[in-house]
Design an enzyme around this catalytic site. Structure first.
Site, PDB file in Angstrom:
ATOM      1  N   TYR A 127      68.501 123.967  59.768  1.00 38.07           N
ATOM      2  CA  TYR A 127      69.124 123.460  58.535  1.00 38.07           C
ATOM      3  C   TYR A 127      69.890 124.574  57.838  1.00 38.07           C
ATOM      4  CZ  TYR A 127      69.373 120.968  54.029  1.00 38.07           C
ATOM      5  OH  TYR A 127      69.794 120.350  52.884  1.00 38.07           O
ATOM      6  N   LYS A 133      50.959  88.358  46.965  1.00 35.96           N
ATOM      7  CA  LYS A 133      49.595  88.273  47.482  1.00 35.96           C
ATOM      8  C   LYS A 133      49.551  88.231  49.001  1.00 35.96           C
ATOM      9  CE  LYS A 133      45.559  85.191  47.459  1.00 35.96           C
ATOM     10  NZ  LYS A 133      44.908  84.018  46.836  1.00 35.96           N
ATOM     11  N   HIS A 192      51.177 127.747  69.538  1.00 31.75           N
ATOM     12  CA  HIS A 192      50.666 127.892  68.174  1.00 31.75           C
ATOM     13  C   HIS A 192      51.724 128.396  67.188  1.00 31.75           C
ATOM     14  CE1 HIS A 192      48.718 131.351  70.640  1.00 31.75           C
ATOM     15  NE2 HIS A 192      50.003 131.579  70.506  1.00 31.75           N
ATOM     16  N   GLY A 197      48.792  72.651  42.369  1.00 34.43           N
ATOM     17  CA  GLY A 197      47.846  72.361  43.432  1.00 34.43           C
ATOM     18  C   GLY A 197      48.477  72.082  44.780  1.00 34.43           C
ATOM     19  N   ALA A 244      50.923  78.978  51.083  1.00 35.05           N
ATOM     20  CA  ALA A 244      51.024  80.367  50.635  1.00 35.05           C
ATOM     21  C   ALA A 244      51.732  80.426  49.285  1.00 35.05           C
ATOM     22  CB  ALA A 244      51.777  81.196  51.665  1.00 35.05           C
ATOM     23  N   ALA A 245      51.235  79.620  48.345  1.00 39.21           N
ATOM     24  CA  ALA A 245      51.914  79.507  47.055  1.00 39.21           C
ATOM     25  C   ALA A 245      51.063  79.984  45.886  1.00 39.21           C
ATOM     26  CB  ALA A 245      52.325  78.053  46.820  1.00 39.21           C
ATOM     27  N   TYR A 294      57.674 126.064  64.728  1.00 38.56           N
ATOM     28  CA  TYR A 294      58.411 124.882  64.265  1.00 38.56           C
ATOM     29  C   TYR A 294      59.587 124.647  65.203  1.00 38.56           C
ATOM     30  CZ  TYR A 294      61.554 121.835  61.736  1.00 38.56           C
ATOM     31  OH  TYR A 294      62.384 120.793  61.395  1.00 38.56           O
ATOM     32  N   LYS A 328      59.837 118.091  65.422  1.00 41.12           N
ATOM     33  CA  LYS A 328      60.583 117.058  64.698  1.00 41.12           C
ATOM     34  C   LYS A 328      61.859 116.708  65.453  1.00 41.12           C
ATOM     35  CE  LYS A 328      64.086 116.290  61.536  1.00 41.12           C
ATOM     36  NZ  LYS A 328      65.482 116.823  61.471  1.00 41.12           N
ATOM     37  N   ASP A 356      45.220  82.417  52.459  1.00 42.05           N
ATOM     38  CA  ASP A 356      44.303  83.452  51.990  1.00 42.05           C
ATOM     39  C   ASP A 356      42.940  83.370  52.667  1.00 42.05           C
ATOM     40  OD1 ASP A 356      43.760  81.110  50.640  1.00 42.05           O
ATOM     41  OD2 ASP A 356      44.250  81.901  48.663  1.00 42.05           O
TER      42      ASP A 356
END
Length: 424
Positions: free
Chosen positions: A353, A23, A329, A78, A10-11, A332, A317, A103
């Site tokens: 908040y 990569k 419906h 190489g 992986a070089a 929040y 949330k 790869d």
């Protein structure tokens, strides 16, 4: 028992990716490219993995197994020169070395295992995987002692010049040893990722495998080519995945669910018999027999119970919603604990908040929250209490009480006429 040692290369610099991301860290179906090479070597039977990294090696170390031996080849030309430079990695090794460039993410462990068996059964010192036309890949198996001797000899002969796989194979045959090729039936496994185009091609191949595996396990996909499913996702049998569905991360879907269309779940836990339509959920969980959507948004840290209705244009949330409750419906609910059998009317908002900090609201079991109610956190609504429509609640509401927090209606007769606003 023949021992298989894996060396993952992986070089490569990955200049073709034109990216600031290393990569081998680029994602394919939700996991780093190098992860596929690691998984396939394990599936092939290797429990001894070495990984050679290059100049961006630090960027992919988080994806590597803890027991892997890591080596650096920065400045080396190489793959074979890198192996020679790191020859200490093989000094105490024996058996067969699998050399797998990282790869080639579409290469499967099943194919590698078959190639390894072929290598052993034919008493080869070298075996290279080829496509059906006989073209050589960079994936190969070598007898470790033979490879070490050849690399040392070639290094003396070539010096700093890069050694090619073809040089090694010629030397194997010249010394009277046996080299062969293992032709794979699916050439798509030999797709090499050098750029974004190759990345897309590999991802399409892997995605098809993922979806096919789910189908074999009893999952129905409608127009499967429109869905995107990450590698670690789990789906229960008799669940139906509708068009445009995206399931990411470590998401787990139960049995007999209907997910989609056009829905996204990231790192979510979904129970059995859930309907999740045209909605988004991240890092949250849903219990059994719950209906979500259309157009709901469940944000991180939410725990939605069983037999619940989360309807259209509802946002949740960091909240818990108790069993058998309904938020049908346009509401929040943020930083709140909603009890069991609670009805939250249209347009209700938890005002969590204050401009500096988030605060938490608690709504007890069997409470009724009317339409267009504001619950100003922190506030507690006790069990069995009622909140009148249009109220803004800032103080605790006792059990069994009705809270009304709105101005009494005033009617001024003929005001329109006096103001000259009559349109007749």
């Amino acid at each position: 028992m023949h021992k298989l040692v894996a060396l993952i290369f992986a070089a490569g610099e990955g200049t073709g990716m034109n990216s600031s991301v290393a990569k081998y860290a680029h994602k394919i179906c939700g996991q780093a490219m190098i992860s596929y090479a690691i998984e396939s070597t394990v599936e092939a039977g290797s429990d001894n993995i070495m990984i050679i990294l290059g100049q961006n090696g630090d960027d992919i170390k988080e994806f590597l197994p803890e027991n892997a031996v890591i080596a650096d080849m920065t400045g080396t030309t190489g793959i074979w020169n890198a192996i020679l430079k790191q020859k200490h990695l093989l000094e105490d090794k024996n058996g067969t070395l699998l050399v797998l460039p990282a790869d080639y993410p579409a290469m499967t462990g099943e194919t590698l295992k078959a190639a390894f068996n072929y290598h052993i059964e034919n008493n080869n010192q070298a075996t290279v995987l080829t496509d059906p036309k006989g073209e050589l890949s960079e994936i190969c198996f070598f007898d470790i002692d033979t490879l070490n001797n050849i690399l040392i000899a070639l290094n003396k002969e070539n010096g700093e010049k890069a050694t090619a796989l073809s040089d090694i194979l010629r030397t194997v045959e010249a010394t009277g040893k046996k080299a062969g090729g293992f032709s794979i039936s699916m050439s798509e496994e030999l797709i090499k990722v050098d750029d974004r185009i190759g990345l897309d091609e590999a991802e399409q191949i892997i995605l098809k495998r993922i979806i096919r595996k789910h189908m074999e396990n009893g999952v129905t996909f409608r127009l499967p080519h429109t869905s995107f499913i990450h590698a670690k996702v789990r789906i229960g049998k008799d669940t139906e995945i509708l068009p445009g569905t995206i399931l990411e991360g470590n998401t787990v879907i139960g049995e007999r669910c209907v997910i989609g269309p056009n829905s996204r779940i990231e790192d979510g836990m979904v129970g059995n018999d859930v309907s999740f339509m045209n909605s988004v959920m991240t890092q949250s969980q849903i219990g059994d027999n719950t209906k979500v959507g259309p157009f709901a948004y469940i944000r991180p840290g939410s725990n939605i119970g069983s037999n619940i209705k989360i309807g259209d244009f509802v946002e949740i949330k960091n909240s818990t919603i108790g069993d058998n409750s309904k938020i049908p419906h346009l509401s929040y609910v943020g930083d709140a604990d909603i009890g069991r059998h609670v009805n939250v009317g249209c347009g209700a908002v938890v005002v969590n908040y204050d401009g500096k900090k988030k605060h938490r609201t608690v709504v007890g079991d069997y409470a009724f929250v009317g339409c267009n109610v504001n619950l100003v956190s922190p506030v507690t609504i006790k069990d069995n209490s009622y909140i009148a429509a249009g109220s803004t609640i800032t103080d605790e509401v006792p059990e069994y009480a009705l809270a009304i927090a709105r101005s009494r209606q005033t009617v001024i007769k003929d005001w329109v006429i006096r103001k000259g606003l009559d349109k007749k």
